[in-house]
Design a protein around this motif. Structure first.
Motif, PDB file in Angstrom:
ATOM      1  N   GLN A  98      46.328  47.681  38.512  1.00  0.00           N
ATOM      2  CA  GLN A  98      45.585  46.601  37.700  1.00  0.00           C
ATOM      3  C   GLN A  98      43.907  46.801  38.454  1.00  0.00           C
ATOM      4  N   GLN A  99      43.872  47.598  39.427  1.00  0.00           N
ATOM      5  CA  GLN A  99      42.396  47.319  40.056  1.00  0.00           C
ATOM      6  C   GLN A  99      41.478  47.464  39.169  1.00  0.00           C
ATOM      7  N   ASP A 100      41.273  48.661  38.490  1.00  0.00           N
ATOM      8  CA  ASP A 100      40.242  48.925  37.722  1.00  0.00           C
ATOM      9  C   ASP A 100      40.229  48.045  36.359  1.00  0.00           C
ATOM     10  N   GLN A 101      41.428  47.512  36.175  1.00  0.00           N
ATOM     11  CA  GLN A 101      41.201  46.450  35.020  1.00  0.00           C
ATOM     12  C   GLN A 101      40.304  45.214  35.268  1.00  0.00           C
ATOM     13  N   TRP A 102      40.813  44.595  36.425  1.00  0.00           N
ATOM     14  CA  TRP A 102      40.364  43.478  37.073  1.00  0.00           C
ATOM     15  C   TRP A 102      38.763  43.625  37.481  1.00  0.00           C
ATOM     16  N   GLN A 103      38.538  45.066  38.041  1.00  0.00           N
ATOM     17  CA  GLN A 103      37.074  45.242  38.326  1.00  0.00           C
ATOM     18  C   GLN A 103      36.094  45.394  37.056  1.00  0.00           C
ATOM     19  N   LEU A 104      36.599  45.898  36.116  1.00  0.00           N
ATOM     20  CA  LEU A 104      35.819  46.051  34.915  1.00  0.00           C
ATOM     21  C   LEU A 104      35.523  44.786  34.326  1.00  0.00           C
ATOM     22  N   HIS A 105      36.344  43.680  34.252  1.00  0.00           N
ATOM     23  CA  HIS A 105      36.320  42.280  33.796  1.00  0.00           C
ATOM     24  C   HIS A 105      35.189  41.715  34.648  1.00  0.00           C
ATOM     25  N   PHE A 106      35.382  41.893  35.980  1.00  0.00           N
ATOM     26  CA  PHE A 106      34.415  41.427  37.164  1.00  0.00           C
ATOM     27  C   PHE A 106      32.862  42.107  36.980  1.00  0.00           C
ATOM     28  N   TRP A 109      46.104  30.985  38.508  1.00  0.00           N
ATOM     29  CA  TRP A 109      45.140  31.679  39.255  1.00  0.00           C
ATOM     30  C   TRP A 109      46.203  32.737  40.081  1.00  0.00           C
ATOM     31  N   SER A 110      46.374  33.845  39.235  1.00  0.00           N
ATOM     32  CA  SER A 110      47.561  34.929  39.406  1.00  0.00           C
ATOM     33  C   SER A 110      46.746  36.288  39.264  1.00  0.00           C
ATOM     34  N   GLU A 111      45.626  36.258  38.777  1.00  0.00           N
ATOM     35  CA  GLU A 111      45.311  37.773  38.204  1.00  0.00           C
ATOM     36  C   GLU A 111      44.094  38.113  39.009  1.00  0.00           C
ATOM     37  N   GLY A 112      44.140  39.038  40.022  1.00  0.00           N
ATOM     38  CA  GLY A 112      43.074  39.441  40.733  1.00  0.00           C
ATOM     39  C   GLY A 112      43.032  39.071  42.253  1.00  0.00           C
ATOM     40  N   ARG A 113      42.379  39.845  43.268  1.00  0.00           N
ATOM     41  CA  ARG A 113      41.799  39.535  44.347  1.00  0.00           C
ATOM     42  C   ARG A 113      40.805  39.939  44.735  1.00  0.00           C
ATOM     43  N   LEU A 114      39.505  39.824  44.093  1.00  0.00           N
ATOM     44  CA  LEU A 114      38.380  40.565  44.091  1.00  0.00           C
ATOM     45  C   LEU A 114      37.642  39.863  45.398  1.00  0.00           C
ATOM     46  N   CYS A 115      36.783  40.891  45.993  1.00  0.00           N
ATOM     47  CA  CYS A 115      35.570  40.586  46.991  1.00  0.00           C
ATOM     48  C   CYS A 115      34.438  41.243  46.244  1.00  0.00           C
ATOM     49  N   ALA A 116      33.292  40.855  46.519  1.00  0.00           N
ATOM     50  CA  ALA A 116      32.165  41.460  46.369  1.00  0.00           C
ATOM     51  C   ALA A 116      30.886  41.049  47.420  1.00  0.00           C
ATOM     52  N   VAL A 117      29.913  41.816  47.766  1.00  0.00           N
ATOM     53  CA  VAL A 117      28.605  41.529  47.981  1.00  0.00           C
ATOM     54  C   VAL A 117      27.568  42.014  47.506  1.00  0.00           C
ATOM     55  N   ALA A 118      26.423  41.647  47.498  1.00  0.00           N
ATOM     56  CA  ALA A 118      25.387  42.262  46.747  1.00  0.00           C
ATOM     57  C   ALA A 118      23.985  42.106  47.598  1.00  0.00           C
ATOM     58  N   GLN A 149      30.724  34.571  42.469  1.00  0.00           N
ATOM     59  CA  GLN A 149      31.793  33.883  42.807  1.00  0.00           C
ATOM     60  C   GLN A 149      32.311  33.472  41.348  1.00  0.00           C
ATOM     61  N   GLY A 150      31.267  33.156  40.206  1.00  0.00           N
ATOM     62  CA  GLY A 150      31.736  32.919  38.882  1.00  0.00           C
ATOM     63  C   GLY A 150      32.533  33.969  38.215  1.00  0.00           C
ATOM     64  N   ALA A 151      32.050  35.188  38.694  1.00  0.00           N
ATOM     65  CA  ALA A 151      32.807  36.430  37.941  1.00  0.00           C
ATOM     66  C   ALA A 151      34.171  36.527  38.617  1.00  0.00           C
ATOM     67  N   VAL A 152      34.261  36.288  39.878  1.00  0.00           N
ATOM     68  CA  VAL A 152      35.421  36.432  40.674  1.00  0.00           C
ATOM     69  C   VAL A 152      36.518  35.408  40.112  1.00  0.00           C
ATOM     70  N   ASP A 153      36.046  34.193  39.747  1.00  0.00           N
ATOM     71  CA  ASP A 153      36.761  32.966  39.526  1.00  0.00           C
ATOM     72  C   ASP A 153      37.263  32.970  37.881  1.00  0.00           C
ATOM     73  N   ALA A 154      36.335  33.553  37.300  1.00  0.00           N
ATOM     74  CA  ALA A 154      36.589  33.616  35.507  1.00  0.00           C
ATOM     75  C   ALA A 154      38.435  34.181  35.341  1.00  0.00           C
ATOM     76  N   PRO A 155      38.964  33.462  34.537  1.00  0.00           N
ATOM     77  CA  PRO A 155      40.336  33.999  34.242  1.00  0.00           C
ATOM     78  C   PRO A 155      40.460  35.420  33.620  1.00  0.00           C
ATOM     79  N   ASN A 156      41.212  35.995  34.280  1.00  0.00           N
ATOM     80  CA  ASN A 156      41.436  37.493  34.456  1.00  0.00           C
ATOM     81  C   ASN A 156      42.797  37.616  33.572  1.00  0.00           C
ATOM     82  N   TRP A 157      43.146  39.072  33.361  1.00  0.00           N
ATOM     83  CA  TRP A 157      44.185  39.381  32.675  1.00  0.00           C
ATOM     84  C   TRP A 157      44.475  40.979  33.123  1.00  0.00           C
ATOM     85  N   HIS A 158      45.782  41.445  32.772  1.00  0.00           N
ATOM     86  CA  HIS A 158      46.070  43.105  33.021  1.00  0.00           C
ATOM     87  C   HIS A 158      46.920  43.325  31.770  1.00  0.00           C
TER      88      HIS A 158
END
Length: 632
Positions: free
Chosen positions: A520-528, A599-608, A545-554
């Motif tokens: 699922q990693q590159d599915q969730w990362q594309l959405h993010f 809250w079950s899809e993804g465990r994304l982290c990000a810095v910018a 944070q908005g991109a991390v929190d948005a409803p996700n899928w796989h």
């Protein structure tokens, strides 16, 4: 939009990881004068201690770095198959697939050497300094998250009857680790302390000590203990006891290495990924498959487009990615090839596995992949949201109690039993198990790093009694069939799902991100990524944070990477927060939509980092209640 937390902003340094202790340990290193690479190494070793069900020192880690003013590089911490790991040898044991657990699945461990190489070439600290936080947590204890104890409970019988060295660590007083009580791993602390002490004998030079630590791992007391463990008969997911082929020569002959990233340019962004020995090009192919004009973000048409593009990219992954044969990456990412592939996306959901023919080549799928794609033989793939990486070990003849906690507010929920090892299950409230770790760091000088440590899980091999941690199981991703890009091949890397990301804007590094999650990693990362790239900013910076929190899928419409390598054609699992009208329209288009936890899809982290202003940003996943971003 509503977010669970603010997007952090500052100018000194930002850290995001899947565990708060790792994040704060990395921040402490930055505060003490270390750079992003010192901090990443320290955080990586802390993750081995506090998330032992998700990663370990004998696992693996791909790392992408962007040194301030330098070139983006990939550091490969994925070990290769041992010399004795041949298709013929495994077939002679009566196996059709590499077991999901045990020493037959152990590649040459890669994580430790990769962290040390990063420290040597880009860090400023010594092994003793970066290992100090991990030694402290292992020796003095830390309060474990619920998922650690829940994982141990799923394999309690196995630990008590077969993997007794694991019971000595994780059931030391007959009880599994519990939240609110300090959990210690004195054997691991002693291993790191001995390694630091022996490395210090190399003198005062920092690099000399790092090189000494690498030698100790590859040829010293650590290597000796790993080889002894591989030679111990161990019950695995086949139900039989096997020894593994890992040898002293395998350990001595391998080291982590650098390579150029694969890249793809999209609307002024450049995405950097690891090569086709990883899953990384899947994200790039999904971008290449997008049309010039996209449907409204979050709409059913938009979601359908992304799902169907993912199916095509994953089919190409199955046919073309690997380290055992040449991969036509240039053609797979070319405009001409993806224009033809894009034409396959219709209004209805596809239930087929459709690899392409780059350059006119004939795609080559394994017999197992063809069988599960046709619905013939082999169990189906999980429909669980976030179905993760580690195959949970089991005792012979027993139903597999699959660990379900770690991805939602229901962390620690009771396990759901089902026969067939490695089939992740979803509970009624959508809770599922975790699988891997991730960390991202950017410092005040502009150094940036993304890393996805994994493997060496406590539930996939016995603890090496002299060391306090187990071997990995990454070879389960290779096929026991000759002539494939991902055939089990001595000296070659098994194709991994681990896939950190680093993004440039107009040629300048601006964002590091990633997630656990296996296939699922590159599915969730594309959405993010698309949520960041296509949506509004907050406080003048990216709405991480908005991109991390948005409803996700796989979706699971392709052969899975983990034993037992099943698939579920047409399935799409969405969070229950998804717009009901979107769900209804997806079903009308023929998708087999399953509803997961809110809250079950993804465990994304990000810095910018904004190169114009120097402002740094960070965000972390709220799912599972353990990932945190810190910074100032």
């Amino acid at each position: 939009m509503f977010t669970t937390r603010p997007t952090l902003q500052g100018t000194f340094g930002m850290v995001s990881s899947t565990h708060w202790l790792a994040s704060q340990s990395a921040m402490a290193v930055l505060e003490s004068g270390g750079n992003a690479y010192d901090a990443a190494v320290a955080a990586g070793f802390v993750l081995h201690v506090v998330e032992p069900h998700l990663n370990g020192p004998a696992g693996e880690v791909p790392i992408i770095i962007a040194p301030a003013g330098g070139e983006v590089r990939v550091l490969c911490g994925q070990g290769v198959a041992p010399a004795g790991a041949t298709v013929a040898n495994y077939r002679a044991l009566g196996l059709d697939l590499v077991p999901g657990t045990g020493p037959l699945a152990a590649a040459v461990p890669g994580a430790f050497d990769a962290w040390m190489l990063l420290l040597r070439d880009y860090g400023t600290m010594s092994p003793a300094e970066v290992l100090a936080p991990a030694i402290g947590y292992a020796r003095d204890g830390h309060p474990p998250v619920e998922a650690v104890g829940a994982t141990v409970e799923t394999v309690r019988e196995l630990f008590e009857t077969e993997w007794t060295s694991s019971a000595e660590v994780y059931l030391s007083d007959g009880r599994s680790p519990r939240p609110g009580e300090l959990f210690r791993n004195p054997a691991l602390a002693a291993t790191w302390q001995r390694l630091v002490t022996e490395a210090a004998a190399a003198g005062d030079d920092r690099v000399a000590r790092i090189e000494a630590a690498r030698r100790i791992w590859r040829t010293g007391f650590v290597a000796e203990a790993l080889v002894r463990q591989a030679g111990r008969p161990t019950r695995d997911t086949s139900g039989e006891r096997h020894t593994g082929p890992l040898s002293a020569a395998d350990l001595a002959g391998w080291s982590a290495s650098y390579e150029a990233p694969l890249t793809y340019d999209w609307r002024g962004w450049t995405l950097c990924k690891a090569g086709p020995w990883s899953q990384g090009p899947v994200l790039l192919q999904q971008l290449a498959l997008l049309p010039d004009e996209l449907p409204r973000h979050g709409s059913a048409e938009y979601t359908h487009l992304l799902i169907e593009g993912c199916k095509l990219a994953m089919a190409d992954r199955e046919a073309w990615y690997g380290d055992a044969a040449e991969v036509p990456v240039g053609e797979l990412l070319s405009a001409e090839y993806n224009s033809g592939r894009r034409a396959l996306i219709g209004e209805e959901a596809s239930y087929e596995l459709r690899p392409g023919s780059p350059g006119g080549r004939t795609p080559r799928l394994s017999a197992h992949a063809r069988a599960v794609a046709a619905g013939e033989g082999g169990p189906g793939a999980p429909a669980a949201p976030g179905a993760g990486e580690p195959t949970v070990a089991r005792t012979a003849g027993a139903d597999t109690a699959e660990f379900l906690a770690g991805e939602s507010a229901a962390a620690g929920a009771a396990a759901h039993a089902r026969s067939g090892a490695g089939v992740p299950e979803v509970s009624p409230d959508g809770a599922t198990r975790g699988d891997t770790c991730h960390l991202d760091i950017v410092d005040r000088w502009g150094n940036m790093v993304a890393a996805t440590p994994s493997g060496g899980w406590l539930q996939s091999n016995p603890v090496v009694p002299e060391l306090g941690f187990p071997l990995g199981t990454r070879l389960q991703m290779a096929w026991l069939e000759e002539g494939l890009p991902n055939s089990l091949t001595p000296g070659r890397r098994p194709r991994t799902t681990l896939t950190p990301s680093l993004a440039l804007r107009d040629g300048v590094p601006v964002m590091a991100f990633g997630t656990p999650g296996g296939d699922q990693q590159d599915q969730w990362q594309l959405h993010f990524f698309l949520a960041v790239a296509l949506r509004a900013e907050v406080r003048g910076g990216p709405d991480l944070q908005g991109a991390v929190d948005a409803p996700n899928w796989h979706n699971d419409s392709f052969p899975g990477s983990f034993h037992p390598r099943g698939m579920s054609p047409g399935s799409v699992t969405v969070e229950s927060r998804t717009d009901p009208e979107v769900v209804e329209e997806l079903r009308r288009r023929g998708h087999d939509v399953r509803i997961g936890g809110a809250w079950s899809e993804g465990r994304l982290c990000a810095v910018a980092r904004d190169p114009r202003t120097g402002v740094l940003s960070a965000a972390a996943n709220p799912r599972g209640m353990q990932g945190y971003a810190v910074g100032r």
